[in-house]
Design a protein around this motif. Structure first.
Motif, short mmCIF file in Angstrom:
data_model
loop_
_atom_site.label_atom_id
_atom_site.label_comp_id
_atom_site.label_asym_id
_atom_site.label_seq_id
_atom_site.Cartn_x
_atom_site.Cartn_y
_atom_site.Cartn_z
N PHE A 104 -0.99 1.25 -11.75
CA PHE A 104 -1.99 0.26 -12.15
C PHE A 104 -3.27 1.03 -12.45
N HIS A 105 -3.91 0.69 -13.57
CA HIS A 105 -5.14 1.37 -13.97
C HIS A 105 -6.25 0.36 -14.20
N GLU A 127 4.21 -5.92 -2.18
CA GLU A 127 3.11 -5.77 -1.24
C GLU A 127 2.26 -4.56 -1.59
N ARG A 128 2.90 -3.48 -1.99
CA ARG A 128 2.17 -2.28 -2.40
C ARG A 128 1.28 -2.58 -3.61
N ALA A 129 1.83 -3.34 -4.53
CA ALA A 129 1.08 -3.69 -5.73
C ALA A 129 -0.10 -4.60 -5.41
N LEU A 147 -4.29 -4.29 -5.95
CA LEU A 147 -5.15 -5.28 -6.59
C LEU A 147 -6.30 -5.68 -5.68
N THR A 148 -6.04 -5.75 -4.39
CA THR A 148 -7.10 -6.07 -3.43
C THR A 148 -8.18 -4.99 -3.47
N ILE A 189 -5.84 -13.13 -5.87
CA ILE A 189 -6.64 -11.98 -5.45
C ILE A 189 -7.70 -11.65 -6.49
N LEU A 190 -7.30 -11.62 -7.76
CA LEU A 190 -8.20 -11.16 -8.82
C LEU A 190 -9.12 -12.25 -9.34
#
Length: 492
Positions: A20-21, A60-62, A66-67, A106-107
């Motif tokens: 993710f960037h 969960e890792r992803a 994002l958090t 989250i976002l």
């Protein structure tokens, strides 16, 4: 002194199959300035099983990544942020709804899943933002975690390709146990041959063009050749490196200068794909760009807000290509927007724009058939490569076009796709009012929401002057009886 315009900031978040960037940028004049970047090596594609379900641990890792990104986004207006999902989220489709809903919570902004061709277009736009010199023919190559994009163009992209080649997906397929070569089986050679097979008939993409590579796998290979720095890749160097890596027994045994430990698990797969591209497309030299899809997203966002929305150009090109009756488009558009204003004094700019685009395209199917033009038009819109549009946006347009008249087909709602009955009603009523392609005003007509139903009030004199339209309106009332918000026709 003239008042200086405030500097606008934009954020692009690329939810790739490998990483993710995040990019935070602003424009100073015509120049984009990168203010902040962040990366999380999520390897989303690792969590996708054969049935396209996402593994909970990978999800969960992803979400944790994002958090971490969220504080950067919360300071910006929602229309200055774009979050894009690529190959893995395309593959997961509706089975990723739960993940996408959590990601949005989250976002605070939607996640747009885009097609491979749209991904290629955004990559091209990003790379060209950093390209020097006058326009010239270029071939842009981006090896991602789940797909590889190739674009050929000069001032604009002319040919776009998205292939099922990715460093994470190939790692799962050919290097699942970390083995590169064992006994009589050379996994690196198998991966390379598979990549070359996918590249058949694409030799023209790089012919006579300056070749530019971008993103993680290309940069990782470039760093090996340049003491950890990103610079050009030459054919003789990558030939030698591919030969050396193919003889290594295990990924853990790779001892290469400049190789990032986070990149190690997918390096062999990325190298196999890149070397296959060099061989199959007969590339001798590749420049490496610091820019990629994220910069393309930022340029796209700025365009949307300041009169350069690529989606509008795409719709206009379709109108011209299929010779859609623009007088009818004007009639239906004017009436539908006036009805929408009667119904809701305030309606989102994006919603009104979606209605306009649906109206511009509502007769696209007539170019090929009359009897089933709605179904054909919806199919064309849903499955076409429409530059600038996400998959959900195309699905919304296709839904409106499919249901512009006749029975209302219930939508298969999923994350990101909850079609507005307001837009559908205004489109359908406008199509009825101008079914015979005649100019009519809305004087004597009022559309309102009574809370439990829509109410269409029409003066009797207006109906008496258009008896065929009156019958169609009574049929429309019947079509809406099965909807959660029915329509009531009141003649006064």
């Amino acid at each position: 002194m003239p008042t200086q315009m405030p500097i606008e900031r934009f954020a692009a978040l690329d939810l790739g199959s490998n990483s993710f960037h995040l990019l935070l940028a602003e424009f100073r004049g015509q120049r984009m300035v990168r203010l902040h970047t962040d990366r999380a090596m999520v390897r989303l594609a690792e969590g996708l099983d054969a049935d396209h379900n996402l593994d909970p641990a990978v999800s969960e890792r992803a979400l944790a990544a994002l958090t971490r990104f969220q504080p950067v986004l919360q300071k910006l207006p929602a229309d200055h942020i774009r979050v894009v999902g690529t190959n893995t989220l395309r593959a997961a489709a509706a089975k990723a709804d739960g993940f996408l809903e959590e990601a949005e919570s989250i976002l605070g902004v939607p996640v747009e899943t885009i097609s491979g061709i749209e991904e290629a277009r955004l990559i091209y736009s990003g790379v060209m933002a950093a390209a020097d010199g006058p326009p010239r023919l270029r071939c842009i190559i981006d090896i991602g975690g789940g797909s590889t994009e190739l674009v050929r163009g000069s001032e604009a992209p002319q040919q776009l390709q998205s292939l099922d080649l990715g460093c994470v997906s190939f790692s799962k397929r050919y290097f699942a146990d970390g083995l590169i070569s064992e006994n009589t089986v050379n996994h690196f050679t198998r991966a390379q041959r598979a990549a070359r097979a996918e590249l058949q008939e694409l030799q023209h993409m790089a012919a006579g063009a300056e070749v530019i590579g971008c993103s993680g796998s290309v940069k990782a290979v470039a760093r090996v050749f340049n003491d950890g720095e990103v610079a050009e890749i030459l054919r003789e160097d990558i030939d030698r490196l591919a030969s050396e890596v193919s003889q290594v027994e295990h990924i853990a045994d790779l001892n290469l200068p400049g190789l990032d430990e986070e990149r190690r698990p997918v390096f062999a797969a990325g190298l196999a794909i890149l070397h296959a591209i060099f061989c199959e497309l007969d590339i001798q030299r590749m420049e490496v760009s610091p820019y990629a899809i994220r910069e393309g997203i930022v340029h796209d966002l700025a365009g949307r807000l300041h009169g350069g929305d690529r989606r509008a150009n795409t719709v206009e090109a379709a109108v011209q290509r299929w010779q859609i009756d623009q007088n009818q488009v004007r009639r239906v558009n004017d009436t539908a927007l006036k009805l929408l204003h009667q119904l809701r004094l305030e309606y989102s700019q994006e919603g009104r724009q979606r209605l306009r685009w649906a109206i511009q395209l509502h007769e696209v199917g007539l170019a090929l058939t009359h009897s089933s033009f709605r179904k054909l038009g919806a199919y064309m819109i849903k499955h076409a490569d429409m530059a600038g549009f996400s998959r959900d946006e195309q699905e919304h347009l296709a839904y409106l076009v499919r249901n512009q008249r006749g029975g209302i087909k219930p939508p298969k709602e999923h994350y990101g796709f909850h079609p507005s009955p307001d837009l559908l009603l205004c489109l359908r009523l406008a199509c009825i009012i101008h079914r015979d392609r005649t100019e009519r005003t809305l004087q004597g007509i009022n559309l309102a929401d009574q809370g439990d139903a829509y109410r269409l009030q029409i003066e009797r004199a207006w109906l008496d002057s258009s008896p065929a339209i009156e019958e169609l309106l009574y049929q429309e009332e019947q079509h809406w009886q099965s909807q959660s918000h029915p329509l009531r026709l009141l003649a006064v």
